[in-house]
Design an enzyme around this catalytic site. Structure first.
Site, PDB file in Angstrom:
ATOM      1  N   SER A 161     -24.752  62.018 -12.094  1.00 17.24           N
ATOM      2  CA  SER A 161     -24.511  60.577 -12.097  1.00 17.24           C
ATOM      3  C   SER A 161     -25.660  59.837 -11.402  1.00 17.24           C
ATOM      4  CB  SER A 161     -23.151  60.291 -11.455  1.00 17.24           C
ATOM      5  OG  SER A 161     -22.774  58.961 -11.618  1.00 17.24           O
TER       6      SER A 161
ATOM      7  N   ASP B 260     -17.118  60.346 -21.406  1.00 16.11           N
ATOM      8  CA  ASP B 260     -17.731  59.772 -20.206  1.00 16.11           C
ATOM      9  C   ASP B 260     -17.949  58.277 -20.414  1.00 16.11           C
ATOM     10  OD1 ASP B 260     -19.304  59.057 -18.024  1.00 16.11           O
ATOM     11  OD2 ASP B 260     -20.445  60.931 -18.055  1.00 16.11           O
TER      12      ASP B 260
ATOM     13  N   HIS C 235     -16.641  61.984 -16.931  1.00 11.44           N
ATOM     14  CA  HIS C 235     -17.718  61.918 -15.945  1.00 11.44           C
ATOM     15  C   HIS C 235     -17.513  62.901 -14.792  1.00 11.44           C
ATOM     16  CE1 HIS C 235     -21.246  59.706 -14.552  1.00 11.44           C
ATOM     17  NE2 HIS C 235     -20.736  59.711 -13.333  1.00 11.44           N
TER      18      HIS C 235
END
Length: 404
Positions: free
Chosen positions: A177, A345, A374
């Site tokens: 991320s 995601d 995610h």
């Protein structure tokens, strides 16, 4: 959606109340959850699982003291032969603990150590494991004057340099991320990329304009970032007492916490409630309001650029009206890259990932999992089979790493 809107407004009010209380009574909400000197990441999560772990502190060029942890397999002697180092870089509102929230058979930090890798785990400035500075206190607004740009060019760059110096080896990078935003920005820098052997990016982000997370989009639409900064709030501490009580009440028979995560990250297929409980025991960590503002700029503008101060200050800082872009084509074509991304995601949207791929000179190895969201990439109970074995195979394919 009405409940989520209430959460957004409650967060705004809670930020205001907790910040006002801090000013009036000299009360620092972050201290409510301050860990004592012996409550280190090593002692909290890694050593209890049977792994050797040492604490390291790195000073960045702008004076922050950030934490690094070095982890060794429970099956191998600390002084034994290890493969070259791998540095794990966490995402937004997380810290190094994010890599150790499942069992040793499920958590990437443990898995890599058991595979013989020399595992290093970074925690960026402002997180509970990295709240030091050579002259500033976390109570100072100047302490929070940074975004992911500084995390990339100072924190991550200095961590890579430190690990490279200690091990006398090029470093493997794994980011998740925000950790991938940092990695991509850092790898553009020639003095950083020369110390890196390869990079594996989970949920890679350099563009965010196709993000679909409903709660995030609502906050962007409400200009939450501008509200927070206008209110004089510089630290985003979701562990202030008021906000913890609020989230506890929300998750106690009103809204499932997993649903709250879904509204932010997308539908996650593969982690269970026990991991979710441990997740909320350690996460979220603090970040800065400026960092949130920078991320929201990316969503609104569709750019991968330095922080936008506005035209006049941009001229002062950058010598141009708009902030300079980070040019992905400057990442060397010869640098091996691996990317894992998911169809569910809502933050690292497939369209944005494809745009990132088009900007690179090289062609990364790709792993696409249609059912992954995610958080699945770091919390899935079957992550080893679905993701990590593939990543480790990529590292082994470089020809410099032995099988455990």
């Amino acid at each position: 959606m009405e409940k989520l809107l209430l959460i957004v407004f409650a967060i705004i009010i809670s930020f205001f109340i907790s910040t006002s209380a801090a000013r009036e009574f000299n009360f620092d909400g972050a201290n409510l959850h301050r860990r004592s000197a012996d409550e280190t990441l090593c002692n909290q999560l890694i050593k209890p699982a049977g792994y050797s772990c040492t604490e390291h502190t790195v000073q960045t060029k702008d004076g922050y003291l950030v934490g690094l942890n070095r982890v060794s397999s429970r099956n191998k002697d600390q002084g034994g032969q290890r493969d070259p180092p791998v540095l794990l870089q966490h995402g937004l509102f997380m810290a190094g603990d994010a890599w150790f929230l499942g069992s040793p058979e499920q958590s990437l930090g443990f898995i890599l150590a058991d595979e013989g890798f020399d595992v290093w785990v970074g925690s960026v400035r402002g997180t509970y494991w990295s709240q030091g500075h050579i002259s500033l206190s976390e109570k100072d607004k100047e302490f929070w004057d940074w975004s992911w740009e500084e995390l990339a060019l100072f924190d991550l760059a200095e961590m890579i340099h430190y690990v490279h110096s200690v091990t006398s080896s090029k470093v493997l990078i794994v980011g998740h991320s925000q950790g991938t935003i940092m990695s991509l920005a850092a790898l553009i820098q020639p003095n950083v990329v020369e110390m890196v052997e390869a990079a594996a990016l989970l949920c890679p982000i350099s563009y965010l304009d196709h993000l679909t997370a409903p709660l995030v989009l609502r906050m962007v639409g409400l200009h939450l970032d501008q509200m927070v900064l206008a209110m004089g709030i510089h630290q985003l501490n979701f562990r202030s007492k008021i906000l913890i009580d609020l989230l506890d009440s929300i998750c106690d028979g009103h809204i499932e916490c997993a649903d709250l995560l879904t509204s932010i990250t997308g539908k996650n297929c593969c982690f269970n409630s026990s991991i979710a409980d441990l997740f909320f025991e350690f996460e979220p960590h603090p970040s800065s309001a400026k960092n949130l503002r920078h991320l929201f700029q990316m969503i609104r503008k569709g750019t991968f650029s330095r922080y936008d101060y506005g035209m006049f200050k941009n001229m002062e800082v950058y010598g141009q009206l708009n902030p300079p872009a980070f040019d992905l084509s400057l990442i060397p074509k010869t640098l091996p890259l691996w990317m894992g991304y998911g169809g569910h995601d809502s933050l690292a949207d497939v369209t944005d990932v494809e745009r990132t791929l088009k900007g690179l000179q090289g062609k990364p190895e790709l792993l696409y999992l249609e059912n992954y969201g995610h958080l699945d990439f770091i919390l899935s109970t079957q992550g080893k089979e679905d993701v990590y074995n593939n990543m480790i195979g990529f590292f082994r394919s470089l020809g410099k790493y032995s099988s455990s």
